[in-house]
Design an enzyme around this catalytic site. Structure first.
Site, short mmCIF file in Angstrom:
data_model
loop_
_atom_site.label_atom_id
_atom_site.label_comp_id
_atom_site.label_asym_id
_atom_site.label_seq_id
_atom_site.Cartn_x
_atom_site.Cartn_y
_atom_site.Cartn_z
N ASP A 101 0.85 -1.19 0.00
CA ASP A 101 0.00 0.00 0.00
C ASP A 101 0.88 1.24 0.00
O ASP A 101 2.08 1.13 0.15
CB ASP A 101 -0.80 0.06 1.29
CG ASP A 101 -1.88 -0.98 1.35
OD1 ASP A 101 -2.37 -1.23 2.44
OD2 ASP A 101 -2.22 -1.54 0.30
N LYS A 116 -3.57 2.78 -1.38
CA LYS A 116 -4.79 3.06 -0.65
C LYS A 116 -4.55 4.37 0.06
O LYS A 116 -3.52 4.57 0.67
CB LYS A 116 -4.95 1.98 0.41
CG LYS A 116 -6.34 1.44 0.60
CD LYS A 116 -6.38 0.70 1.87
CE LYS A 116 -6.43 -0.79 1.69
NZ LYS A 116 -6.62 -1.50 2.94
N MET A 143 -8.87 6.85 10.10
CA MET A 143 -9.53 7.24 8.84
C MET A 143 -10.63 8.27 9.07
O MET A 143 -11.62 8.28 8.33
CB MET A 143 -10.16 6.01 8.15
CG MET A 143 -9.21 4.86 7.92
SD MET A 143 -10.02 3.41 7.21
CE MET A 143 -10.89 2.75 8.62
N1 SAH Z 1 -3.81 -1.18 9.56
C1 SAH Z 1 -3.47 0.19 9.93
C2 SAH Z 1 -4.65 1.14 9.82
C3 SAH Z 1 -5.22 1.24 8.42
S1 SAH Z 1 -6.47 2.47 8.29
C4 SAH Z 1 -2.88 0.20 11.35
O1 SAH Z 1 -2.97 -0.81 12.06
O2 SAH Z 1 -2.30 1.22 11.72
C5 SAH Z 1 -5.52 3.89 7.86
C6 SAH Z 1 -5.61 4.93 8.97
O3 SAH Z 1 -4.66 4.64 9.99
C7 SAH Z 1 -5.30 6.34 8.55
O4 SAH Z 1 -6.44 6.97 7.99
C8 SAH Z 1 -4.93 6.98 9.89
O5 SAH Z 1 -6.08 7.29 10.65
C9 SAH Z 1 -4.21 5.84 10.58
N2 SAH Z 1 -2.74 5.93 10.45
C10 SAH Z 1 -1.93 5.02 9.87
N3 SAH Z 1 -0.64 5.39 9.97
C11 SAH Z 1 -0.63 6.57 10.64
C12 SAH Z 1 0.39 7.48 11.07
N4 SAH Z 1 1.69 7.22 10.83
N5 SAH Z 1 0.02 8.60 11.73
C13 SAH Z 1 -1.28 8.87 11.97
N6 SAH Z 1 -2.29 8.06 11.61
C14 SAH Z 1 -1.98 6.93 10.96
#
Ligand code: SAH
Length: 242
Positions: A32, A54, A168
């Site tokens: 991704d 994504k 998200m």
């Molecule tokens: N599987 C991922 C989440 C996927 S949904 C996990 O476990 O982290 C994607 C969302 O994750 C983004 O919209 C945001 O809200 C959050 N996210 C992922 N990486 C981030 C980061 N480095 N800083 C802030 N939010 C983050």
């Protein structure tokens, strides 16, 4: 073998030893938009890269095409790594990808990753639980608008002082903060938005349900929303200096 692998939240050192091993062994890596693309430099020479990006819940490639891409690669390569931000089972649709492979008799393993839901608050000096302040935390999709009639989220259950972490949710921040005020939380209740957490570009905005929309205007994605009294602990725990 297909490895549904968590890449962690951004800081490359938050990758697990197991994830790093399969990345080094991979014949193909299907990834991704990663918080840290440097991870791909760990792959061996000749490794094929497939981008199925994504962005903030918006798919460049539809999920069924991603599933099929993983499956097709599994027919042609021994070691397929499906690399996903954070943890593959926390809003990562890893379950759907695993199910697709199961139905087609393809062997797979899950390699959990450090989810942004706990690590990004940690890098902002916010513990998701704290004795006497928050006895639990909830990780919630912010993608579903609170005004949606068919919302599956039980908003009334957020009345207490559990820490709430919305992923998200940046584009729904107005609706989310209004909804939490509507169910009875004070306008002065602590709320934070953390952008690009665990990376050199991390930004944290701390405010309240009443002013967070105004304060966090223009903050870049990926970003998550934290709601809870634990945010106040940041005064002592904000250790991550960029
Ligand atoms: N599987 C991922 C989440 C996927 S949904 C996990 O476990 O982290 C994607 C969302 O994750 C983004 O919209 C945001 O809200 C959050 N996210 C992922 N990486 C981030 C980061 N480095 N800083 C802030 N939010 C983050």
């Amino acid at each position: 073998m297909v490895y549904l692998t968590g890449a962690g939240p951004g800081d490359i050192e938050l990758l697990t030893i197991k994830a790093l091993r399969v990345i080094k062994e991979a014949d193909v890596i299907i990834y991704d938009r990663l918080a840290n693309p440097e991870i791909l430099q760990e792959a061996k020479n000749g490794c094929k890269f497939v981008y199925v990006g994504k962005e903030d819940g918006h798919h460049i490639m539809p999920q069924d095409e991603i599933n099929e891409t993983i499956y097709q690669n599994s027919l042609n390569y021994n070691t397929v790594v499906r690399l996903k931000g954070g943890d593959p089972f926390v809003f990562g649709r890893g379950g759907e990808e695993g199910g697709y492979l199961f139905d087609r008799d393809v062997k797979f393993e899950i390699i959990p990753g450090i989810t942004s839901a706990i690590s990004v608050p940690a890098y902002a000096g916010i513990p998701v639980t704290h004795r006497g302040i928050a006895v639990s935390f909830r990780v919630i999709t912010g993608h579903e608008s609170p005004s949606k009639k068919t919302s599956q989220i039980d908003w009334e259950s957020f009345k207490g002082d559990d820490t709430l972490v919305f992923l998200m949710g940046l584009h729904n921040l107005t609706k989310i903060s209004n909804k939490l005020i509507e169910i009875g939380k004070s306008k002065n209740y602590p709320c934070a938005v953390i952008s690009k957490g665990t990376t050199k570009e991390q930004k944290t905005v701390v405010g309240t349900l009443g002013n967070i929309v105004e304060l966090s205007k223009g903050i870049p994605t990926p970003a998550l929303i934290v709601v809870g009294k634990v945010i106040e602990l940041r005064e002592q725990l904000n250790w991550f200096k960029i």
